[in-house]
Design a protein around this motif. Structure first.
Motif, PDB file in Angstrom:
ATOM      1  N   ASP A 139       5.049   7.244   5.630  1.00 60.12           N
ATOM      2  CA  ASP A 139       4.211   6.931   4.477  1.00 60.12           C
ATOM      3  C   ASP A 139       2.816   7.517   4.608  1.00 60.12           C
ATOM      4  O   ASP A 139       2.079   7.618   3.625  1.00 60.12           O
ATOM      5  CB  ASP A 139       4.097   5.412   4.320  1.00 60.12           C
ATOM      6  N   MET A 140       2.472   7.908   5.826  1.00 56.39           N
ATOM      7  CA  MET A 140       1.137   8.435   6.107  1.00 56.39           C
ATOM      8  C   MET A 140       1.252   9.315   7.343  1.00 56.39           C
ATOM      9  O   MET A 140       2.003   8.997   8.265  1.00 56.39           O
ATOM     10  CB  MET A 140       0.169   7.270   6.360  1.00 56.39           C
ATOM     11  N   THR A 141       0.515  10.425   7.356  1.00 57.70           N
ATOM     12  CA  THR A 141       0.537  11.313   8.517  1.00 57.70           C
ATOM     13  C   THR A 141      -0.883  11.568   8.987  1.00 57.70           C
ATOM     14  O   THR A 141      -1.728  12.025   8.210  1.00 57.70           O
ATOM     15  CB  THR A 141       1.231  12.646   8.184  1.00 57.70           C
ATOM     16  N   ILE A 142      -1.131  11.257  10.260  1.00 57.82           N
ATOM     17  CA  ILE A 142      -2.427  11.541  10.894  1.00 57.82           C
ATOM     18  C   ILE A 142      -2.105  12.379  12.120  1.00 57.82           C
ATOM     19  O   ILE A 142      -1.760  11.853  13.177  1.00 57.82           O
ATOM     20  CB  ILE A 142      -3.168  10.253  11.282  1.00 57.82           C
ATOM     21  N   ALA A 143      -2.192  13.709  11.972  1.00 53.24           N
ATOM     22  CA  ALA A 143      -1.663  14.576  13.023  1.00 53.24           C
ATOM     23  C   ALA A 143      -2.358  15.935  13.002  1.00 53.24           C
ATOM     24  O   ALA A 143      -1.711  16.959  12.787  1.00 53.24           O
ATOM     25  CB  ALA A 143      -0.146  14.739  12.845  1.00 53.24           C
ATOM     26  N   SER A 144      -3.673  15.955  13.207  1.00 55.13           N
ATOM     27  CA  SER A 144      -4.455  17.206  13.160  1.00 55.13           C
ATOM     28  C   SER A 144      -3.943  18.087  12.028  1.00 55.13           C
ATOM     29  O   SER A 144      -3.649  19.269  12.213  1.00 55.13           O
ATOM     30  CB  SER A 144      -4.399  17.947  14.506  1.00 55.13           C
ATOM     31  N   PHE A 145      -3.875  17.510  10.840  1.00 58.85           N
ATOM     32  CA  PHE A 145      -3.187  18.047   9.672  1.00 58.85           C
ATOM     33  C   PHE A 145      -4.193  18.794   8.800  1.00 58.85           C
ATOM     34  O   PHE A 145      -4.943  18.179   8.028  1.00 58.85           O
ATOM     35  CB  PHE A 145      -2.573  16.866   8.909  1.00 58.85           C
ATOM     36  N   SER A 146      -4.218  20.114   8.885  1.00 59.99           N
ATOM     37  CA  SER A 146      -5.184  20.894   8.128  1.00 59.99           C
ATOM     38  C   SER A 146      -4.880  20.845   6.631  1.00 59.99           C
ATOM     39  O   SER A 146      -3.741  21.022   6.206  1.00 59.99           O
ATOM     40  CB  SER A 146      -5.184  22.352   8.593  1.00 59.99           C
ATOM     41  N   ILE A 147      -5.919  20.612   5.840  1.00 61.92           N
ATOM     42  CA  ILE A 147      -5.785  20.580   4.384  1.00 61.92           C
ATOM     43  C   ILE A 147      -5.763  22.019   3.875  1.00 61.92           C
ATOM     44  O   ILE A 147      -6.711  22.777   4.073  1.00 61.92           O
ATOM     45  CB  ILE A 147      -6.956  19.816   3.751  1.00 61.92           C
ATOM     46  N   THR A 148      -4.668  22.402   3.221  1.00 65.06           N
ATOM     47  CA  THR A 148      -4.566  23.740   2.642  1.00 65.06           C
ATOM     48  C   THR A 148      -4.117  23.631   1.189  1.00 65.06           C
ATOM     49  O   THR A 148      -3.544  22.617   0.779  1.00 65.06           O
ATOM     50  CB  THR A 148      -3.547  24.607   3.408  1.00 65.06           C
ATOM     51  N   ALA A 149      -4.372  24.680   0.427  1.00 69.15           N
ATOM     52  CA  ALA A 149      -3.984  24.683  -0.983  1.00 69.15           C
ATOM     53  C   ALA A 149      -2.478  24.534  -1.138  1.00 69.15           C
ATOM     54  O   ALA A 149      -2.005  23.832  -2.040  1.00 69.15           O
ATOM     55  CB  ALA A 149      -4.465  25.975  -1.643  1.00 69.15           C
ATOM     56  N   GLU A 150      -1.708  25.188  -0.269  1.00 65.71           N
ATOM     57  CA  GLU A 150      -0.257  25.112  -0.354  1.00 65.71           C
ATOM     58  C   GLU A 150       0.239  23.694  -0.097  1.00 65.71           C
ATOM     59  O   GLU A 150       1.128  23.195  -0.811  1.00 65.71           O
ATOM     60  CB  GLU A 150       0.379  26.087   0.644  1.00 65.71           C
ATOM     61  N   PHE A 181       0.874  -1.167   0.000  1.00 67.35           N
ATOM     62  CA  PHE A 181       0.000   0.000   0.000  1.00 67.35           C
ATOM     63  C   PHE A 181       0.910   1.215   0.000  1.00 67.35           C
ATOM     64  O   PHE A 181       1.888   1.256   0.748  1.00 67.35           O
ATOM     65  CB  PHE A 181      -0.917   0.008   1.234  1.00 67.35           C
ATOM     66  N   LEU A 182       0.639   2.159  -0.872  1.00 63.82           N
ATOM     67  CA  LEU A 182       1.497   3.339  -1.040  1.00 63.82           C
ATOM     68  C   LEU A 182       2.909   2.946  -1.474  1.00 63.82           C
ATOM     69  O   LEU A 182       3.884   3.629  -1.165  1.00 63.82           O
ATOM     70  CB  LEU A 182       1.554   4.169   0.255  1.00 63.82           C
ATOM     71  N   GLY A 183       3.015   1.797  -2.146  1.00 70.39           N
ATOM     72  CA  GLY A 183       4.286   1.364  -2.689  1.00 70.39           C
ATOM     73  C   GLY A 183       5.218   0.701  -1.698  1.00 70.39           C
ATOM     74  O   GLY A 183       6.377   0.424  -2.029  1.00 70.39           O
ATOM     75  N   VAL A 184       4.740   0.416  -0.495  1.00 71.04           N
ATOM     76  CA  VAL A 184       5.585  -0.236   0.513  1.00 71.04           C
ATOM     77  C   VAL A 184       4.832  -1.399   1.130  1.00 71.04           C
ATOM     78  O   VAL A 184       3.604  -1.472   1.082  1.00 71.04           O
ATOM     79  CB  VAL A 184       6.029   0.758   1.616  1.00 71.04           C
ATOM     80  N   GLN A 185       5.577  -2.313   1.728  1.00 67.78           N
ATOM     81  CA  GLN A 185       4.982  -3.488   2.360  1.00 67.78           C
ATOM     82  C   GLN A 185       4.694  -3.276   3.844  1.00 67.78           C
ATOM     83  O   GLN A 185       3.963  -4.055   4.451  1.00 67.78           O
ATOM     84  CB  GLN A 185       5.928  -4.681   2.181  1.00 67.78           C
ATOM     85  N   ARG A 186       5.257  -2.224   4.409  1.00 66.39           N
ATOM     86  CA  ARG A 186       5.005  -1.892   5.813  1.00 66.39           C
ATOM     87  C   ARG A 186       4.834  -0.381   5.928  1.00 66.39           C
ATOM     88  O   ARG A 186       5.730   0.377   5.573  1.00 66.39           O
ATOM     89  CB  ARG A 186       6.149  -2.380   6.704  1.00 66.39           C
ATOM     90  N   ILE A 187       3.685   0.057   6.422  1.00 63.86           N
ATOM     91  CA  ILE A 187       3.355   1.473   6.497  1.00 63.86           C
ATOM     92  C   ILE A 187       3.890   2.085   7.793  1.00 63.86           C
ATOM     93  O   ILE A 187       3.686   1.553   8.882  1.00 63.86           O
ATOM     94  CB  ILE A 187       1.825   1.683   6.454  1.00 63.86           C
ATOM     95  N   THR A 188       4.560   3.222   7.650  1.00 63.91           N
ATOM     96  CA  THR A 188       4.997   4.007   8.807  1.00 63.91           C
ATOM     97  C   THR A 188       4.124   5.250   8.896  1.00 63.91           C
ATOM     98  O   THR A 188       4.035   6.018   7.932  1.00 63.91           O
ATOM     99  CB  THR A 188       6.471   4.426   8.677  1.00 63.91           C
ATOM    100  N   VAL A 189       3.477   5.441  10.031  1.00 62.03           N
ATOM    101  CA  VAL A 189       2.555   6.558  10.229  1.00 62.03           C
ATOM    102  C   VAL A 189       3.169   7.559  11.200  1.00 62.03           C
ATOM    103  O   VAL A 189       3.652   7.183  12.267  1.00 62.03           O
ATOM    104  CB  VAL A 189       1.201   6.066  10.765  1.00 62.03           C
ATOM    105  N   ALA A 190       3.148   8.836  10.817  1.00 67.97           N
ATOM    106  CA  ALA A 190       3.646   9.908  11.675  1.00 67.97           C
ATOM    107  C   ALA A 190       2.476  10.532  12.431  1.00 67.97           C
ATOM    108  O   ALA A 190       1.419  10.794  11.853  1.00 67.97           O
ATOM    109  CB  ALA A 190       4.364  10.958  10.841  1.00 67.97           C
ATOM    110  N   MET A 191       2.686  10.782  13.736  1.00 71.99           N
ATOM    111  CA  MET A 191       1.625  11.324  14.577  1.00 71.99           C
ATOM    112  C   MET A 191       2.227  12.295  15.591  1.00 71.99           C
ATOM    113  O   MET A 191       3.408  12.225  15.920  1.00 71.99           O
ATOM    114  CB  MET A 191       0.900  10.206  15.338  1.00 71.99           C
ATOM    115  N   HIS A 192       1.390  13.191  16.095  1.00 73.20           N
ATOM    116  CA  HIS A 192       1.781  14.014  17.233  1.00 73.20           C
ATOM    117  C   HIS A 192       1.813  13.142  18.487  1.00 73.20           C
ATOM    118  O   HIS A 192       1.197  12.063  18.541  1.00 73.20           O
ATOM    119  CB  HIS A 192       0.781  15.149  17.451  1.00 73.20           C
ATOM    120  N   ASN A 193       2.483  13.645  19.509  1.00 69.64           N
ATOM    121  CA  ASN A 193       2.487  12.920  20.788  1.00 69.64           C
ATOM    122  C   ASN A 193       2.107  13.818  21.962  1.00 69.64           C
ATOM    123  O   ASN A 193       2.179  13.398  23.113  1.00 69.64           O
ATOM    124  CB  ASN A 193       3.863  12.291  21.046  1.00 69.64           C
ATOM    125  N   ASP A 194       1.699  15.078  21.671  1.00 68.31           N
ATOM    126  CA  ASP A 194       1.489  16.036  22.756  1.00 68.31           C
ATOM    127  C   ASP A 194       0.149  16.760  22.680  1.00 68.31           C
ATOM    128  O   ASP A 194      -0.004  17.840  23.252  1.00 68.31           O
ATOM    129  CB  ASP A 194       2.629  17.068  22.763  1.00 68.31           C
TER     130      ASP A 194
END
Length: 299
Positions: free
Chosen positions: A105-116, A40-53
Motif C-alpha cells: 500500500d506504500m513504498t519507502i525504498a530510496s524511490f526516485s520520483i520520475t515523470a514515467e 488509510f489508502l482504502g485499507v485498515q492495515r497498511i503494508t509498506v514495501a522496503m529495501h533490505n540491502d
C-alpha cells in the motif's frame, strides 16, 4: 413483579431513572458497534514495501530494520492513526508493480520520483535529494575525477534510474557499464576487484562506504553525473485526500531539526565527508509541493 429494595417496592421516580440508564447503555452499545473502522489508502492495515540491502537507508539484519527509510516509516506510523503490518521486502525493479497490484500500500525504498513513474503511481516527496556518484575500492586511491575511470568497468543494478545515467558513460569517459541484479552483487564485485567502481545515488553509496569501511570502500568526492534524484514515498493512485494529508505532514517534518537528526543518525559518513550536506540533500516545501500527489511534476 416490580423491583424492590430491602425496605419494599422502589418508588416510581427511581424506576424511571433505572429504565433510562438501561436505555442509555443500550444506545451506547449500538453506537460503538457502528463506529467505522479506521482506514488509510482504502485499507485498515497498511503494508509498506522496503529495501533490505541498503545500509543507512533501508537495511535488515536478523529481522531488525534500520536506516533513513525505516525512520521515515516510524514517523508516518506515529502520524497516521491506522494499523501497519510488518514491512515487506521489495527489489528496485518491483517497486511500481507491487503498488499497482496492491501487494503493498506504500513504498519507502530510496524511490526516485520520475515523470514515467508518476504516470502509474502517486508520490509524496521528496524527503531527501541526492546525486548519482561513484564508490571505489582500496586499489583506486588515485580516482579523483570522472576521467580517472577511463577504460574501467562500472557497476550498477537493475530497476534503478542509475542504469539510464550510465548509458552514456562509454562515450563520455570510455568506461563500460555493468548492470547486475541487485546492489549486493555490485558491492561483491567491487570488493573482489572485478569492477573498478559502483555507481548509484550518493546517499546509498555513503551507506555502503560506512558498512564496508574495513574493506576500504569510499565515495569519490564531488564527482556526480545525471540530474538530482528526489526520493519519494510511493502510493497507489486514487487516494488524493490521504496523499495530500501525508504531503502536508512531510513539508512540516522536513523543516524540523528531527529531519536533520534522522539523516545524521542514518548516514554519518555523508555528514563527515560533506559538511555542507544540508543545502544539497534537504528538499524545500516547494519541491515537495511540485512532486506530491500529481500526474506530472509541476513547473
Amino acid at each position: 413483579m416490580a423491583p424492590t429494595s430491602d425496605t419494599g417496592p422502589l418508588p416510581a421516580r427511581l424506576l424511571g431513572i433505572v429504565a433510562a440508564l438501561v436505555l442509555l447503555a443500550g444506545l451506547a452499545a449500538c453506537s460503538s458497534s457502528k463506529e467505522p473502522e479506521r482506514e488509510f489508502l482504502g485499507v485498515q492495515r497498511i503494508t509498506v514495501a522496503m529495501h533490505n540491502d541498503l545500509p543507512g537507508l533501508s537495511y535488515s539484519a536478523n529481522y531488525d530494520r534500520s536506516g533513513l527509510d525505516f525512520i521515515m516509516l516510524q514517523h508516518i506510523q506515529e502520524e497516521i492513526d491506522v494499523d501497519f503490518s510488518e514491512p515487506v521486502d521489495v527489489s528496485s525493479g518491483d517497486r511500481v508493480t507491487q503498488l499497482i497490484e496492491r501487494k503493498a500500500d506504500m513504498t519507502i525504498a530510496s524511490f526516485s520520483i520520475t515523470a514515467e513513474r508518476m504516470d502509474e503511481i502517486d508520490f509524496v516527496g521528496p524527503y531527501l535529494k541526492t546525486r548519482q556518484g561513484f564508490l571505489v575500492g582500496p586499489e583506486s586511491a588515485g580516482v579523483k575525477r570522472l576521467a580517472d575511470l577511463r577504460g574501467s568497468q562500472i557497476c550498477t543494478w537493475q530497476g534503478t534510474t542509475s542504469v539510464e545515467s550510465l548509458e552514456g558513460i562509454k562515450e563520455t569517459v570510455g568506461a563500460d557499464p555493468v548492470t547486475l541484479t541487485d546492489a549486493s552483487d555490485c558491492i561483491e564485485q567491487l570488493i573482489d576487484g572485478q569492477v573498478k567502481a559502483v555507481s548509484t545515488d550518493q546517499a546509498i553509496l555513503y551507506g555502503f562506504a560506512r558498512q564496508y569501511g574495513k574493506e576500504g570502500l569510499r565515495v569519490v568526492p564531488d564527482v556526480t553525473i545525471g540530474a538530482p534524484q528526489h526520493y519519494g514515498i510511493g502510493l497507489p493512485k486514487g487516494h488524493t485526500g490521504d496523499c495530500r494529508r501525508l504531503a502536508s505532514w512531510l513539508k512540516k517534518h522536513v523543516g524540523t531539526s528531527s529531519w536533520i537528526r534522522d539523516v545524521e543518525t542514518s548516514l554519518p559518513t555523508l555528514m563527515e565527508e560533506d559538511p555542507g550536506w544540508i543545502s544539497s540533500y534537504k528538499p524545500s516545501a516547494a519541491e515537495i509541493e511540485a512532486r506530491s500527489c500529481r500526474d506530472s511534476i509541476s513547473p
